[in-house]
Design an enzyme around this catalytic site. Structure first.
Site, short mmCIF file in Angstrom:
data_model
loop_
_atom_site.label_atom_id
_atom_site.label_comp_id
_atom_site.label_asym_id
_atom_site.label_seq_id
_atom_site.Cartn_x
_atom_site.Cartn_y
_atom_site.Cartn_z
N ARG A 234 2.37 -14.76 -2.18
CA ARG A 234 2.89 -13.63 -3.28
C ARG A 234 1.62 -13.31 -4.34
O ARG A 234 1.05 -14.10 -4.62
CB ARG A 234 3.81 -14.11 -4.26
CG ARG A 234 5.42 -14.07 -3.31
CD ARG A 234 5.77 -12.50 -2.88
NE ARG A 234 6.96 -12.53 -2.08
CZ ARG A 234 7.06 -12.30 -0.85
NH1 ARG A 234 5.87 -12.63 -0.17
NH2 ARG A 234 8.38 -12.19 -0.29
N ASP A 258 -3.96 -12.15 1.72
CA ASP A 258 -2.97 -11.39 2.40
C ASP A 258 -1.89 -10.71 1.62
O ASP A 258 -1.03 -9.86 1.87
CB ASP A 258 -2.22 -12.27 3.48
CG ASP A 258 -1.25 -11.26 4.43
OD1 ASP A 258 -2.02 -10.43 5.15
OD2 ASP A 258 -0.20 -11.65 4.90
N GLU A 263 0.36 -4.55 -4.56
CA GLU A 263 0.59 -4.07 -3.26
C GLU A 263 1.60 -3.04 -2.85
O GLU A 263 1.21 -2.27 -1.77
CB GLU A 263 0.51 -5.26 -2.27
CG GLU A 263 1.70 -5.98 -2.10
CD GLU A 263 1.97 -7.05 -1.25
OE1 GLU A 263 1.09 -7.95 -1.43
OE2 GLU A 263 2.64 -7.07 -0.42
N HIS A 296 -0.85 -7.83 3.95
CA HIS A 296 0.56 -8.76 3.97
C HIS A 296 0.79 -8.55 5.35
O HIS A 296 2.11 -8.11 5.80
CB HIS A 296 1.51 -7.92 3.12
CG HIS A 296 2.65 -9.07 2.60
ND1 HIS A 296 3.23 -8.85 1.47
CD2 HIS A 296 3.19 -9.87 3.24
CE1 HIS A 296 3.94 -9.80 1.35
NE2 HIS A 296 4.20 -10.53 2.38
C1 COI Z 1 8.36 -12.38 3.09
O1 COI Z 1 9.14 -12.80 4.25
O2 COI Z 1 8.99 -12.39 2.13
C2 COI Z 1 7.44 -11.73 3.40
O3 COI Z 1 6.37 -11.60 2.70
C3 COI Z 1 6.99 -10.78 4.50
C4 COI Z 1 7.36 -9.42 4.21
C5 COI Z 1 6.26 -8.76 4.22
C6 COI Z 1 8.30 -9.04 5.81
#
Ligand code: COI
Length: 331
Positions: A234, A258, A263, A296
């Site tokens: 995160r 990432d 973001e 991400h």
């Molecule tokens: C999550 O699963 O919480 C992620 O960070 C991925 C999301 C961008 C689908």
């Protein structure tokens, strides 16, 4: 039974259709995200399946509950964008998908780590200018390094296994100790100890109020000179300004990000040109040869996307039919 699924992308559609056909359950796919302008479409459905990074606001959750929708299934892990008070007030049951594919995240984290150590970004840029010399772009070997893993849940453990395959020494920090890893003696008692000993630090914690900006000036100050930082968890876990200072001073030798604290609204958007990206701090990071930014995408594999869609739909059915599910989130 009828389920509405918001924010459905084209790459999710085949998995949604396959599930719907197999289970004989109607699923209405909506491309738009769940917000004040789209929530009315949920009227008449029994449950909602969602994924979005923008907030699930109190007004949207109050509306869902007023339509009798008390079953909300997120197609991802993180629940930090859900208004917890509105969930509790409305007695909405929420599930997430805690393990759609730990490998997806771990593989990108280690890929980027290896790219940093082998300086492939620098070679790519040199080669693009016709410079095919070796020096001074000399690499480091993971085999010789200590990898500090913050949070040893499913993703952290995958990272540990992969890094062990490369011959790295592993140390880990977590409030909860995994019994197998405990036997291996990987745990350090404090984050400060991990900061002091690790050549590479990779974070795999969920975001909470307590760990916001855990990697800040004070934390970087306690790390080894030339440490590598990996964040595929995160954005808010890293204080971006502090990271930039640590990159400038050479305290941090390289970073793979990432995720980024600002973001939302930027990642997964095509701005048409680099200059048009509306975030100078992010562009500052992207321009650096020793920083690898990905938008991400660690989760974005075929396996993960299929599991996110189909596990979330299964959970939603359980909430609707039984009022509970193994992946229910406590708020
Ligand atoms: C999550 O699963 O919480 C992620 O960070 C991925 C999301 C961008 C689908």
């Amino acid at each position: 039974m009828k389920i509405i699924a918001y924010g459905i992308r084209d790459d999710e559609m085949p998995y949604l259709k396959e599930w719907s056909k197999e289970k004989g359950i109607e699923v209405k796919a909506v491309a738009a995200l769940l917000d004040d302008s789209t929530v009315d479409q949920a009227k008449g459905y029994d449950g909602a399946v969602v994924y979005q990074q923008k907030p699930y606001t109190a007004s949207v959750l109050d509306k869902l509950a007023s339509f009798g929708i008390k079953s909300l299934s997120l197609r991802n892990v993180g629940v930090d964008n859900v208004d917890a008070d509105a969930i509790k007030r409305n007695d909405i049951k929420v599930t997430n998908v805690p393990a759609y594919s730990p490998s997806a995240i771990a593989e990108l984290a280690v890929t980027q780590l290896m790219r940093l150590l082998r300086q492939t970004n620098t070679f790519d840029r040199k080669i693009a200018h016709g410079d095919l010399r070796w020096a001074p772009t000399i690499a480091k070997e993971l085999d010789q390094m200590t990898v500090g893993v913050i949070a040893t849940g499913r993703i952290g453990r995958k990272v540990i296994n992969i890094c062990r395959g490369f011959g790295a020494k592993i140390i880990g920090y977590d409030v909860y100790h995994n019994p197998e890893l405990e036997k291996d003696g990987i745990y350090v008692d404090t984050l400060d100890e991990l900061y002091a000993k690790a050549d590479v630090i990779t974070v795999h914690s969920p975001a909470t109020k307590e760990n916001e900006h855990m990697l800040n000036d004070a934390a970087f100050g306690k790390m080894k000179d030339g440490v590598f930082i990996i964040n595929a968890a995160r954005g808010v876990l890293v204080d971006t300004d502090a990271l930039i200072r640590a990159l400038d001073s050479g305290k941090v030798a390289g970073a793979a990000l990432d995720v980024y604290e600002d973001e939302v609204g930027i990642f997964n958007t095509d701005f048409g040109s680099f200059d048009a990206i509306p975030d100078e701090r992010l562009k500052n990071l992207i321009k650096r040869e020793n920083v690898l930014v990905t938008p991400h995408v660690a989760f974005y594999t075929e396996t993960a996307v299929k599991n996110m869609v189909q596990y979330a739909l299964n959970s939603n059915v359980n909430l609707i039919e039984k009022g509970s599910d193994d992946s229910q989130v406590k708020f």
